[in-house]
Structure formats: structure tokens, C-alpha cells
Design a protein around this motif. Structure first.
Motif, PDB file in Angstrom:
ATOM      1  N   ALA A 163     -35.619-144.333  -9.676  1.00 17.60           N
ATOM      2  CA  ALA A 163     -35.388-143.316 -10.341  1.00 17.60           C
ATOM      3  C   ALA A 163     -35.772-142.106  -8.498  1.00 17.60           C
ATOM      4  O   ALA A 163     -36.128-140.777  -9.071  1.00 17.60           O
ATOM      5  N   ILE A 164     -36.133-142.334  -7.110  1.00 18.89           N
ATOM      6  CA  ILE A 164     -35.870-142.807  -6.139  1.00 18.89           C
ATOM      7  C   ILE A 164     -34.753-141.882  -5.275  1.00 18.89           C
ATOM      8  O   ILE A 164     -34.361-142.483  -4.544  1.00 18.89           O
ATOM      9  N   CYS A 175     -42.803-136.066   0.411  1.00 19.57           N
ATOM     10  CA  CYS A 175     -42.434-135.635  -1.669  1.00 19.57           C
ATOM     11  C   CYS A 175     -41.280-136.687  -2.258  1.00 19.57           C
ATOM     12  O   CYS A 175     -40.889-137.078  -1.359  1.00 19.57           O
ATOM     13  N   LEU A 176     -41.579-137.897  -2.996  1.00 11.15           N
ATOM     14  CA  LEU A 176     -40.780-138.317  -3.292  1.00 11.15           C
ATOM     15  C   LEU A 176     -40.177-137.832  -4.765  1.00 11.15           C
ATOM     16  O   LEU A 176     -40.513-137.227  -5.249  1.00 11.15           O
ATOM     17  N   HIS A 177     -38.853-137.558  -4.653  1.00 11.57           N
ATOM     18  CA  HIS A 177     -37.999-136.238  -5.492  1.00 11.57           C
ATOM     19  C   HIS A 177     -37.053-137.322  -6.118  1.00 11.57           C
ATOM     20  O   HIS A 177     -36.515-138.842  -6.030  1.00 11.57           O
ATOM     21  N   MET A 178     -37.246-137.600  -7.667  1.00 13.42           N
ATOM     22  CA  MET A 178     -37.529-138.634  -8.835  1.00 13.42           C
ATOM     23  C   MET A 178     -36.056-138.021  -9.484  1.00 13.42           C
ATOM     24  O   MET A 178     -35.910-137.213  -9.688  1.00 13.42           O
ATOM     25  N   GLU A 184     -40.452-134.833 -11.548  1.00 15.48           N
ATOM     26  CA  GLU A 184     -39.126-134.474 -10.913  1.00 15.48           C
ATOM     27  C   GLU A 184     -39.365-134.804  -9.277  1.00 15.48           C
ATOM     28  O   GLU A 184     -39.082-135.355  -8.611  1.00 15.48           O
ATOM     29  N   GLU A 185     -41.024-134.715  -9.112  1.00 15.36           N
ATOM     30  CA  GLU A 185     -41.672-135.185  -8.021  1.00 15.36           C
ATOM     31  C   GLU A 185     -43.020-135.342  -7.804  1.00 15.36           C
ATOM     32  O   GLU A 185     -44.025-135.141  -8.997  1.00 15.36           O
ATOM     33  N   VAL A 213     -33.099-141.284   2.324  1.00  9.07           N
ATOM     34  CA  VAL A 213     -32.159-141.633   1.436  1.00  9.07           C
ATOM     35  C   VAL A 213     -32.226-143.382   0.597  1.00  9.07           C
ATOM     36  O   VAL A 213     -32.188-144.005   1.164  1.00  9.07           O
ATOM     37  N   ASN A 214     -32.199-143.563  -0.736  1.00 10.11           N
ATOM     38  CA  ASN A 214     -31.809-143.894  -1.552  1.00 10.11           C
ATOM     39  C   ASN A 214     -31.062-144.002  -1.149  1.00 10.11           C
ATOM     40  O   ASN A 214     -29.894-143.343  -1.857  1.00 10.11           O
TER      41      ASN A 214
END
Length: 257
Positions: A163-164, A175-178, A184-185, A213-214
Motif C-alpha cells: 500500500a506504500i 510522508c508515506l503516499h498510500m 492517502e497519506e 520508492v516501492n
């Protein structure tokens, strides 16, 4: 005013799996119990990390009852209920479940795509196909279940790795963008170095001092920028480009094998 959830440092994270919950949903109690016994006898089944339940009462079958399961064997013909319709509603609340439709009617195949069915399991071929289907479903389930367990305000917050999409440094917080999650964050006061140490083993790449980045979402990586599968463009460091490109290639090779 936007409410932000802060993830605090300290005992900040652990990596771990969880119990795999399996449901056999069929109005034929004898068939359901027989399938359950076959699953329990499989060599890949572990009572320490898995449990199997049967739901055979049609009146108790609802989308809500199905949402807590990780692997779901769902009969399509449930008497006065339609398994496809049940799955369609269930998917609104549980997009991650590995859904195997159990049926003797191949004409339902096109509808299975609408509910993201993983496999079709003909009842007449149960003995032959169940072992392979279960192993495949378990492998997918374990991949989807990978979580980073982060302690937030003294409480554990298990965050699904998939999800990340990426982490962005925003000064004193990150900030983890989900994607596909309830928020969402997410915001954390962990440093990027701490997050990189935590997430690199899970397939994350530090492409820039500001971005982690994932690689599952990394579509392309160039010396000055990266593009994610979501369409988002991010800056990349030219200094570390060759090393990062090799890490990305190595990671993709591991996914293939």
C-alpha cells in the motif's frame, strides 16, 4: 483542518506475517467439510499460521461475513443466493482476498473477471486441482500480507507494504503516499535513513534524498527522474543512478524467478 497521523520513533517497526484465514463458503455441508479435510491434509498447510472455516448456512452468508478472510473458496450456486453477486459486494470491502470460485458451471467464467477471481475450481476436479490452487493462493496471500508494523502513539499500526507507493521527505517529517488504503497519506517523524533501513529489504529504493520508492510501482528509472505506474513523476539522483539502476534490475529479476 486536515488531521495528520504521526508515526513516532522509538520501537518503531517490525516485519512480520499474520494468521491466514481461509473460508469455504458452500451450501453443501458435506462437500464443504470434505474440502476442509483435504486442505488440512495438504503438506503446505500449517495449523500454526492458518485456520480453515466452513460457512454452509445460506441465511448467514453475507458480504460482511466474507470480508475478514484472506483465502476464500466460494460456491457460485448457493441456492437462492448468487455467489457472484455476493463476491461483488464483498470486493467493495476486501479487495485483497484471494478468491477461488468453486463451481460446476463454466458459463460463469466471464463474470468471474468482474470480481477478480483468482481461479475456477470445478467440483469434479477437486482432488486433482486443489493442491496446486491452494499453494498458488497461499503464495499470493503471503505476498499481499507483508506488513510494516509501526508504533504510533504507543500503539502498533500494521501498514501493508504493497500500500506504500513511495515516501517523500517533507522537512522534519516524512510522508508515506498510500494506494488502496484507508488513508492517502501517513506522516512519520522517522528519518529517511531509518525508513530506508526498514523498507529496503521490502523492495524499496532510495532514488533521491527526498524520495524512497516501492519498486513494485516503479515503471522507469532515468538519471534525472523516475516514473511510477500511477503516472507520478519523481526526481532521481544522477550521482547514484547506475547503482540504483542495477538494484532495480536485480529486484525485477528476483520477481521473475
Amino acid at each position: 483542518m486536515k488531521t495528520q497521523k504521526y508515526l513516532t520513533a522509538g520501537k518503531y517497526a517490525t516485519i512480520g506475517g499474520s494468521m491466514v484465514h481461509i473460508l469455504i463458503c458452500d451450501d453443501d455441508a458435506a462437500f464443504a467439510q470434505g474440502m476442509a479435510k483435504k486442505i488440512l491434509a495438504l503438506s503446505v498447510y500449517s495449523p500454526k499460521s492458518m485456520n480453515v472455516q466452513c460457512l454452509t448456512d445460506v441465511n448467514a452468508m453475507s458480504a460482511g461475513a466474507l470480508t475478514k478472510f484472506d483465502i476464500l473458496f466460494l460456491d457460485i450456486d448457493l441456492g437462492n443466493k448468487n455467489g457472484i453477486e455476493l463476491a461483488r459486494v464483498m470486493r467493495k470491502h476486501n479487495a485483497e482476498a484471494v478468491l477461488i470460485l468453486v463451481t460446476n458451471f463454466s458459463e460463469y467464467a466471464p463474470e468471474g473477471y468482474e470480481v477478480d477471481a483468482f481461479r475456477y475450481l470445478p467440483k469434479a476436479e477437486l482432488d486433482r486441482k486443489l493442491p496446486g490452487y491452494f499453494s498458488d493462493a497461499l503464495a499470493v496471500c503471503r505476498t499481499r500480507q507483508r506488513k510494516v508494523e509501526i508504533y504510533c502513539e504507543g500503539e502498533s499500526m500494521p501498514v501493508p507494504v504493497q500500500a506504500i507507493a513511495y515516501v517523500e521527505s517533507q522537512g522534519h517529517e516524512q510522508c508515506l503516499h498510500m494506494i488502496g488504503w484507508s488513508k492517502e497519506e501517513l506522516y512519520t517523524r522517522l528519518t529517511m535513513a531509518q525508513l530506508e533501513e526498514l523498507l529496503f529489504p521490502q523492495g524499496f529504493l532510495r532514488i533521491h534524498k527526498r524520495f524512497l520508492v516501492n519498486m513494485a510501482y516503479l515503471q522507469s528509472l532515468q538519471s534525472t527522474g523516475a516514473v511510477l505506474t500511477t503516472g507520478k513523476s519523481l526526481k532521481a539522483s544522477a550521482r547514484n543512478y547506475r547503482e540504483n539502476q542495477q538494484k532495480f534490475v536485480d529486484w525485477k529479476t528476483q520477481q521473475i524467478w
